[in-house]
Write a protein that holds these residues in place. Structure first.
Motif, mmCIF file in Angstrom:
data_model
loop_
_atom_site.group_PDB
_atom_site.id
_atom_site.type_symbol
_atom_site.label_atom_id
_atom_site.label_comp_id
_atom_site.label_asym_id
_atom_site.label_seq_id
_atom_site.Cartn_x
_atom_site.Cartn_y
_atom_site.Cartn_z
ATOM 1 N N ARG A 177 0.818 -1.213 0.000
ATOM 2 C CA ARG A 177 0.000 0.000 0.000
ATOM 3 C C ARG A 177 0.854 1.267 0.000
ATOM 4 N NH1 ARG A 177 -5.302 0.441 0.521
ATOM 5 N NH2 ARG A 177 -5.459 -1.814 0.864
ATOM 6 N N PHE A 178 2.063 1.193 0.596
ATOM 7 C CA PHE A 178 2.954 2.348 0.640
ATOM 8 C C PHE A 178 4.342 1.941 0.166
ATOM 9 C CE2 PHE A 178 -0.010 2.564 4.287
ATOM 10 C CZ PHE A 178 -0.781 3.647 3.876
ATOM 11 N N GLY A 179 5.130 2.937 -0.243
ATOM 12 C CA GLY A 179 6.488 2.661 -0.687
ATOM 13 C C GLY A 179 6.566 2.553 -2.199
ATOM 14 N N SER A 180 7.789 2.304 -2.694
ATOM 15 C CA SER A 180 8.020 2.296 -4.150
ATOM 16 C C SER A 180 7.935 0.913 -4.773
ATOM 17 C CB SER A 180 9.412 2.889 -4.446
ATOM 18 O OG SER A 180 10.422 2.154 -3.765
ATOM 19 N N LEU A 181 7.846 -0.142 -3.966
ATOM 20 C CA LEU A 181 7.882 -1.518 -4.474
ATOM 21 C C LEU A 181 6.653 -1.827 -5.328
ATOM 22 C CD1 LEU A 181 9.479 -4.195 -4.341
ATOM 23 C CD2 LEU A 181 8.089 -4.818 -2.345
ATOM 24 N N ARG A 182 6.883 -2.483 -6.476
ATOM 25 C CA ARG A 182 5.796 -2.829 -7.383
ATOM 26 C C ARG A 182 5.960 -4.266 -7.888
ATOM 27 N NH1 ARG A 182 4.497 1.112 -5.408
ATOM 28 N NH2 ARG A 182 3.762 3.108 -6.254
ATOM 29 N N ASP A 183 4.839 -5.008 -7.922
ATOM 30 C CA ASP A 183 4.766 -6.309 -8.597
ATOM 31 C C ASP A 183 5.889 -7.251 -8.158
ATOM 32 O OD1 ASP A 183 3.597 -8.141 -10.330
ATOM 33 O OD2 ASP A 183 4.880 -7.550 -12.005
ATOM 34 N N PRO A 234 14.960 -22.687 6.639
ATOM 35 C CA PRO A 234 15.442 -21.726 7.643
ATOM 36 C C PRO A 234 16.394 -20.680 7.076
ATOM 37 C CG PRO A 234 16.674 -23.760 7.836
ATOM 38 C CD PRO A 234 15.650 -24.009 6.769
ATOM 39 N N GLU A 235 15.900 -19.915 6.098
ATOM 40 C CA GLU A 235 16.733 -18.861 5.522
ATOM 41 C C GLU A 235 16.844 -17.686 6.494
ATOM 42 O OE1 GLU A 235 16.677 -17.952 1.266
ATOM 43 O OE2 GLU A 235 14.746 -18.999 1.185
ATOM 44 N N ARG A 236 17.886 -16.880 6.289
ATOM 45 C CA ARG A 236 18.077 -15.644 7.063
ATOM 46 C C ARG A 236 18.194 -14.517 6.051
ATOM 47 N NH1 ARG A 236 20.572 -16.272 12.862
ATOM 48 N NH2 ARG A 236 19.323 -18.082 13.472
ATOM 49 N N ILE A 237 17.133 -13.712 5.958
ATOM 50 C CA ILE A 237 16.993 -12.739 4.880
ATOM 51 C C ILE A 237 17.103 -11.326 5.423
ATOM 52 C CG2 ILE A 237 15.381 -11.834 3.143
ATOM 53 C CD1 ILE A 237 14.210 -14.679 2.984
ATOM 54 N N ALA A 238 17.885 -10.496 4.740
ATOM 55 C CA ALA A 238 17.995 -9.076 5.075
ATOM 56 C C ALA A 238 17.278 -8.258 4.021
ATOM 57 C CB ALA A 238 19.463 -8.659 5.154
ATOM 58 N N LEU A 239 16.420 -7.347 4.463
ATOM 59 C CA LEU A 239 15.775 -6.373 3.577
ATOM 60 C C LEU A 239 16.501 -5.048 3.761
ATOM 61 C CD1 LEU A 239 11.984 -7.080 4.311
ATOM 62 C CD2 LEU A 239 13.368 -8.008 2.448
ATOM 63 N N ILE A 240 17.143 -4.576 2.701
ATOM 64 C CA ILE A 240 17.849 -3.304 2.783
ATOM 65 C C ILE A 240 17.326 -2.386 1.691
ATOM 66 C CG2 ILE A 240 19.932 -4.305 3.797
ATOM 67 C CD1 ILE A 240 21.190 -4.188 1.023
ATOM 68 N N GLY A 241 17.577 -1.108 1.839
ATOM 69 C CA GLY A 241 17.107 -0.144 0.848
ATOM 70 C C GLY A 241 17.053 1.241 1.437
ATOM 71 N N ARG A 242 16.771 2.191 0.597
ATOM 72 C CA ARG A 242 16.734 3.583 1.038
ATOM 73 C C ARG A 242 15.541 3.843 1.950
ATOM 74 N NH1 ARG A 242 20.386 6.598 -1.542
ATOM 75 N NH2 ARG A 242 21.255 5.870 -3.511
ATOM 76 N N ASN A 243 15.669 4.889 2.769
ATOM 77 C CA ASN A 243 14.526 5.311 3.576
ATOM 78 C C ASN A 243 13.346 5.605 2.653
ATOM 79 O OD1 ASN A 243 16.016 5.198 5.918
ATOM 80 N ND2 ASN A 243 16.529 7.383 5.922
ATOM 81 N N GLY A 244 12.174 5.122 3.051
ATOM 82 C CA GLY A 244 10.970 5.374 2.269
ATOM 83 C C GLY A 244 10.717 4.353 1.174
ATOM 84 N N ALA A 245 11.622 3.358 1.013
ATOM 85 C CA ALA A 245 11.421 2.355 -0.039
ATOM 86 C C ALA A 245 10.265 1.415 0.283
ATOM 87 C CB ALA A 245 12.709 1.551 -0.245
ATOM 88 N N GLY A 246 9.963 1.256 1.573
ATOM 89 C CA GLY A 246 8.816 0.425 1.940
ATOM 90 C C GLY A 246 9.171 -0.854 2.665
#
Length: 552
Positions: free
Chosen positions: A355-361, A369-381
């Motif tokens: 609903r918010f942020g720049s991510l699309r589709d 048991p994966e270990r996942i990091a979500l990184i990105g610029r402020n406001g990316a979502g």
């Protein structure tokens, strides 16, 4: 970073004392001096780091003592808010000089305009260059603060301070709300500081590697260590090893003094029984027997007093040795029920647009048991994506599905009921778990005995985080998907170590949105996802290359 101009730039305080309005003593007679170069000020949550910076900056008045500043001082507080309608030039403090320059260029040679400009004829060029050095090159001087992200607002305020050409610069947790890219810009600014006094309060290990010395604030006093964070940790480890040996030696001495006291008491009792028996056999007169008894009691008292004094001295040495040992115990907890089989599908994204942020589709398949990091610029979502996975937010388009029990640790740590005890909070999230089981597990989270009954609303920042972590990880059903949003923001370094040790015991799938690369590396991230207009799989080396081209 603009260089200071005052050769004698310095910052010191003498016999500084400060109490909070409720009477809590923070400092009592603190004296220290910050020399030229970069100093990292560290300490546990609640040790008074931010309070000290505010006292040094003149934002708080000490109860007694004094602060001395040689040169121009600038201060970046931890929490920054700017009027959304404030123009960038206003935030930088250059509006009047820009207007005067324009008037002069238009032919208005009024004396007032020249006084306004002074010697700062290149103020606009310097402002744009400073913004560019902090990654704000695309931010025009005529834009408004409301158009900037939270991280950009911090960097804008820093740019304003640097334009002042400060001789003394104080930064309080400057990287807290910065994304990985903005952090790199701030690191570069600290790297370029070559003279004057820079004091930075931080728990960011990458930032602390860039300082010349570490000032460790503990129990109202400061200990100094040369070098950056790695050198500090090495010195501290050596120091703590020696402190541990002192404690063990002192404990051994206490045990020995106890034994000698007991042996002396036994000898005295035997001697008194023997003398009494001999006096009875000799039928000594009462006055003689009484004299023997008094003499025996006096000797016994002296002997007992000698050993009691030695025992007290040994206990005092033990107390002194124990004070040198830090209470930074690690969390060791077994969570076998969180284990996820390698072939188990944990979550999927199919054409997801949050609903918010720049991510699309976005599409994603997580298995085992994966270990996942979500990184990105402020406001990316990143936060929006996590809250969409929890079901808290419905997606704008597409679908997000989870297939195992999950728990979410938010930035705000608003999981606990402040009116309940720690044990009761865990019990609320783990129905069916016995009180004994809860207490046994809480002890592993360093809440032992009566500490488990402490009311959540009375906990310090670090304790609250640990209690929230316990309630989240000990919940039933056991979380096989654990999601954390910027977990190291506002944590002291001891709490970061405790979080790392706790996650080492977790056997499920981890998804962490974060900017703290050293922490993410320490928990064994196996998959790096860059959140932008797309969800792009990347590597740690590629992340480093994005931050600092050519450094990977």
């Amino acid at each position: 970073m603009s260089q200071p101009t005052t050769p004698a730039a310095s910052l010191s305080c003498s016999a500084l004392a400060f109490r909070h309005p409720d009477g809590t003593q923070v400092f009592d007679g603190l004296s220290l001096s910050f020399g030229r170069g970069r100093t990292g000020l560290v300490g546990t949550n609640g040790s008074g780091k931010s309070t000290l910076l505010r006292l040094l900056a003149g934002r708080l008045r000490p109860s007694s003592g004094s602060v001395t500043v040689d040169g121009h001082l600038a201060y970046l507080p931890q929490n920054i808010t700017l009027d959304r309608d404030l123009r960038v030039e206003d935030a930088l403090g250059i509006t009047e000089r820009r207007a005067a320059l324009r008037a002069i260029e238009a032919g208005d040679v009024s004396e007032q305009h020249f006084e306004t400009v002074g010697d700062d004829w290149d103020v606009e060029e310097r402002a744009l260059a400073t913004l560019g050095s902090l990654g704000l090159g695309d931010v025009g001087l005529d834009r408004t603060a409301g158009e900037l992200s939270g991280g950009e607002t911090v960097l804008l305020r820093l740019a304003a301070l640097l334009l002042e050409r400060p001789d003394v610069l104080l930064l309080d947790e400057p990287t807290n709300n910065l994304d990985v890219f903005a952090r790199r810009r701030l690191y570069d600014a600290v790297d370029s500081w070559r003279s004057g006094v820079l004091v930075v309060v931080s728990h960011d290990r990458d930032l602390l590697e860039r300082v010349d010395r570490i000032a460790d604030l503990r129990a109202g006093t400061v200990s100094w260590y040369g070098g950056g964070w790695s050198a500090y940790e090495e010195a501290l480890a050596t120091q703590q090893e020696a402190a541990g040996r002192m404690v063990r030696a002192a404990e051994s001495d206490v045990r020995r003094q106890k034994r000698e006291l007991e042996e002396a008491q036994i000898k005295v009792a035997r001697r008194q029984r023997h003398n009494k028996k001999m006096d009875a056999q000799r039928r000594a007169p009462k006055i003689v027997a009484g004299g023997h008894k008094r003499s025996s009691q006096e000797a016994a008292g002296k002997l007992r007093g000698l050993h009691e004094d030695r025992l007290q001295e040994a206990r005092e040495r033990l107390d002194t040795a124990a004070e040198a040992v830090r209470d930074d115990a690690e969390i060791h907890v077994r969570l076998p029920a969180t284990a996820v089989p390698a072939g188990r599908t944990v979550l999927t994204l199919d054409g997801l647009t949050p609903r918010f942020g720049s991510l699309r589709d976005a599409g994603l398949h997580v298995q085992g048991p994966e270990r996942i990091a979500l990184i990105g610029r402020n406001g990316a979502g990143k936060t929006t994506l996590l809250r969409t996975l929890t079901g808290e937010l419905a997606p704008a388009e597409g679908e997000a599905r989870t297939f195992v029990p999950l728990r979410f640790l938010p930035q705000r740590l608003d999981v606990l009921d402040d009116e309940l005890s720690i044990a009761a909070n865990v019990g609320r999230m783990a129905p069916g778990t016995t009180d004994n089981e809860i207490r046994a597990q809480l002890a592993r989270f360093l809440f032992k005995g009566a500490r488990a009954e402490q009311q959540a609303g009375t906990l310090s920042g670090g304790e609250r985080f640990r209690a929230t972590l316990a309630a989240t990880m000990l919940a039933t059903p056991a979380p096989q998907l654990l999601m954390l949003d910027e977990p190291t923001n506002n944590l002291d370094l001891a709490s970061v170590r405790q979080l790392t040790s706790a996650l080492a015991s977790y056997e499920g799938t981890l998804v962490i949105a974060g900017h703290d690369l050293p922490f993410l590396e320490s928990v064994g991230i196996t998959r790096w996802l860059l959140v932008g207009e797309e969800l792009t799989e990347t590597t740690l080396d590629e992340v480093r290359e994005l931050l600092d081209p050519g450094a990977a």
